[in-house]
Design a protein around this motif. Structure first.
Motif, PDB file in Angstrom:
ATOM      1  N   TYR A 200      40.001  35.512  42.905  1.00 46.00           N
ATOM      2  CA  TYR A 200      38.974  35.440  43.941  1.00 46.00           C
ATOM      3  C   TYR A 200      39.471  36.139  45.213  1.00 46.00           C
ATOM      4  O   TYR A 200      39.475  35.568  46.293  1.00 46.00           O
ATOM      5  CB  TYR A 200      38.603  33.984  44.245  1.00 46.00           C
ATOM      6  N   HIS A 201      39.877  37.387  45.044  1.00 41.50           N
ATOM      7  CA  HIS A 201      40.410  38.146  46.180  1.00 41.50           C
ATOM      8  C   HIS A 201      39.271  38.689  47.044  1.00 41.50           C
ATOM      9  O   HIS A 201      38.082  38.504  46.730  1.00 41.50           O
ATOM     10  CB  HIS A 201      41.347  39.253  45.683  1.00 41.50           C
ATOM     11  N   ASP A 202      39.626  39.354  48.137  1.00 40.96           N
ATOM     12  CA  ASP A 202      38.646  39.803  49.130  1.00 40.96           C
ATOM     13  C   ASP A 202      37.547  40.685  48.542  1.00 40.96           C
ATOM     14  O   ASP A 202      36.381  40.548  48.907  1.00 40.96           O
ATOM     15  CB  ASP A 202      39.339  40.542  50.276  1.00 40.96           C
TER      16      ASP A 202
ATOM     17  N   ALA B 136      33.627  39.822  48.609  1.00 40.54           N
ATOM     18  CA  ALA B 136      32.690  40.721  49.289  1.00 40.54           C
ATOM     19  C   ALA B 136      31.551  41.137  48.354  1.00 40.54           C
ATOM     20  O   ALA B 136      30.385  41.185  48.770  1.00 40.54           O
ATOM     21  CB  ALA B 136      33.424  41.946  49.819  1.00 40.54           C
ATOM     22  N   LEU B 137      31.887  41.452  47.102  1.00 36.92           N
ATOM     23  CA  LEU B 137      30.846  41.810  46.131  1.00 36.92           C
ATOM     24  C   LEU B 137      29.900  40.637  45.891  1.00 36.92           C
ATOM     25  O   LEU B 137      28.676  40.810  45.839  1.00 36.92           O
ATOM     26  CB  LEU B 137      31.483  42.244  44.803  1.00 36.92           C
ATOM     27  N   ALA B 138      30.463  39.445  45.746  1.00 34.09           N
ATOM     28  CA  ALA B 138      29.636  38.255  45.513  1.00 34.09           C
ATOM     29  C   ALA B 138      28.722  37.990  46.709  1.00 34.09           C
ATOM     30  O   ALA B 138      27.538  37.683  46.540  1.00 34.09           O
ATOM     31  CB  ALA B 138      30.517  37.046  45.235  1.00 34.09           C
ATOM     32  N   LYS B 139      29.254  38.134  47.890  1.00 28.79           N
ATOM     33  CA  LYS B 139      28.475  37.874  49.102  1.00 28.79           C
ATOM     34  C   LYS B 139      27.388  38.926  49.310  1.00 28.79           C
ATOM     35  O   LYS B 139      26.299  38.614  49.783  1.00 28.79           O
ATOM     36  CB  LYS B 139      29.406  37.836  50.316  1.00 28.79           C
ATOM     37  N   ALA B 140      27.659  40.163  48.912  1.00 30.01           N
ATOM     38  CA  ALA B 140      26.686  41.247  49.092  1.00 30.01           C
ATOM     39  C   ALA B 140      25.409  40.990  48.296  1.00 30.01           C
ATOM     40  O   ALA B 140      24.315  41.349  48.727  1.00 30.01           O
ATOM     41  CB  ALA B 140      27.297  42.583  48.687  1.00 30.01           C
ATOM     42  N   GLU B 141      25.549  40.393  47.116  1.00 30.98           N
ATOM     43  CA  GLU B 141      24.407  40.079  46.253  1.00 30.98           C
ATOM     44  C   GLU B 141      23.468  41.278  46.069  1.00 30.98           C
ATOM     45  O   GLU B 141      22.247  41.134  46.070  1.00 30.98           O
ATOM     46  CB  GLU B 141      23.626  38.883  46.774  1.00 30.98           C
ATOM     47  N   THR B 142      24.050  42.446  45.897  1.00 31.56           N
ATOM     48  CA  THR B 142      23.253  43.655  45.718  1.00 31.56           C
ATOM     49  C   THR B 142      22.352  43.511  44.493  1.00 31.56           C
ATOM     50  O   THR B 142      22.820  43.203  43.404  1.00 31.56           O
ATOM     51  CB  THR B 142      24.167  44.884  45.556  1.00 31.56           C
TER      52      THR B 142
ATOM     53  N   ARG C 182      23.130  31.828  39.042  1.00 29.11           N
ATOM     54  CA  ARG C 182      23.627  30.509  39.414  1.00 29.11           C
ATOM     55  C   ARG C 182      25.002  30.436  38.766  1.00 29.11           C
ATOM     56  O   ARG C 182      25.125  30.269  37.552  1.00 29.11           O
ATOM     57  CB  ARG C 182      22.724  29.401  38.872  1.00 29.11           C
ATOM     58  N   GLY C 183      26.019  30.640  39.578  1.00 29.78           N
ATOM     59  CA  GLY C 183      27.350  30.663  39.010  1.00 29.78           C
ATOM     60  C   GLY C 183      28.418  30.894  40.055  1.00 29.78           C
ATOM     61  O   GLY C 183      28.159  30.892  41.255  1.00 29.78           O
ATOM     62  N   CYS C 184      29.603  31.138  39.553  1.00 34.21           N
ATOM     63  CA  CYS C 184      30.774  31.314  40.411  1.00 34.21           C
ATOM     64  C   CYS C 184      30.772  32.702  41.061  1.00 34.21           C
ATOM     65  O   CYS C 184      29.944  33.556  40.746  1.00 34.21           O
ATOM     66  CB  CYS C 184      32.048  31.114  39.600  1.00 34.21           C
ATOM     67  N   ALA C 185      31.740  32.922  41.929  1.00 32.25           N
ATOM     68  CA  ALA C 185      31.850  34.203  42.634  1.00 32.25           C
ATOM     69  C   ALA C 185      32.094  35.364  41.676  1.00 32.25           C
ATOM     70  O   ALA C 185      31.606  36.475  41.911  1.00 32.25           O
ATOM     71  CB  ALA C 185      32.959  34.134  43.681  1.00 32.25           C
TER      72      ALA C 185
ATOM     73  N   ALA D 180      29.988  40.347  39.591  1.00 37.62           N
ATOM     74  CA  ALA D 180      29.658  41.240  38.482  1.00 37.62           C
ATOM     75  C   ALA D 180      28.178  41.621  38.521  1.00 37.62           C
ATOM     76  O   ALA D 180      27.821  42.789  38.320  1.00 37.62           O
ATOM     77  CB  ALA D 180      30.020  40.598  37.151  1.00 37.62           C
ATOM     78  N   ALA D 181      27.307  40.661  38.799  1.00 35.84           N
ATOM     79  CA  ALA D 181      25.877  40.958  38.909  1.00 35.84           C
ATOM     80  C   ALA D 181      25.606  41.896  40.077  1.00 35.84           C
ATOM     81  O   ALA D 181      24.756  42.791  39.983  1.00 35.84           O
ATOM     82  CB  ALA D 181      25.087  39.662  39.067  1.00 35.84           C
TER      83      ALA D 181
END
Length: 146
Positions: A7-9, A13-19, A61-64, A69-70
């Motif tokens: 769960y590195h930076d 960042a990718l998870a938070k972006a939710e592109t 609905r899942g982990c970071a 990946a999504a």
């Protein structure tokens, strides 16, 4: 290996972006995949233009790792052929094996962020679930095109 290693930076960042997060009202195909072991759930909607993905949206609905990946799929899948997306999914799965090749380069270089997950077999499905949903949606779109 500590969770901080996976769960590195970049992952965060990718998870938070939710592109690509959301839904496509005019999707040509949709697929939902669940991981009953951890409770992750991914829904992928795709809009096709010929043999290429014109648009993609996802609900996670899942982990970071799953969200990241999504998000990579949301950023990179539009404009890609179904064949290329199947190859990226296979390359990502292979990368997560101990002897797997280096991650794909070019537009999919973000996949390299998941390399540390290779050492945590129990977390492979978290990364692969969005790809599995994408492949299932592509299969449905292919079936509709026939």
């Amino acid at each position: 290996m500590a969770d901080e290693d996976i769960y590195h930076d970049t992952i965060m960042a990718l998870a938070k972006a939710e592109t690509g997060a959301g839904a496509l009202d005019d999707a040509d195909a949709s697929a939902t995949i669940d991981n009953p072991l951890c409770g992750d759930r991914v829904r992928i909607d795709i809009k096709m233009d010929g043999g290429a993905v014109a648009a993609v949206a996802h609900k996670v609905r899942g982990c970071a790792l799953c969200k990241a990946a999504a998000s990579v799929i949301g950023a990179r899948a539009p404009g890609q052929s179904a064949e290329d997306l199947r190859a990226v999914a296979a390359a990502t799965a292979a990368m997560l094996t101990a002897s797997g090749p280096e991650p794909p380069d070019g537009p999919w270089r973000d996949i390299a962020a998941f390399r540390p997950v290779a050492a945590r077999k129990s977390r492979h499905d978290c990364v692969l679930l969005p790809f599995q949903a994408l492949l299932k949606a592509l299969d449905k779109a292919d079936g509709d095109a026939r």
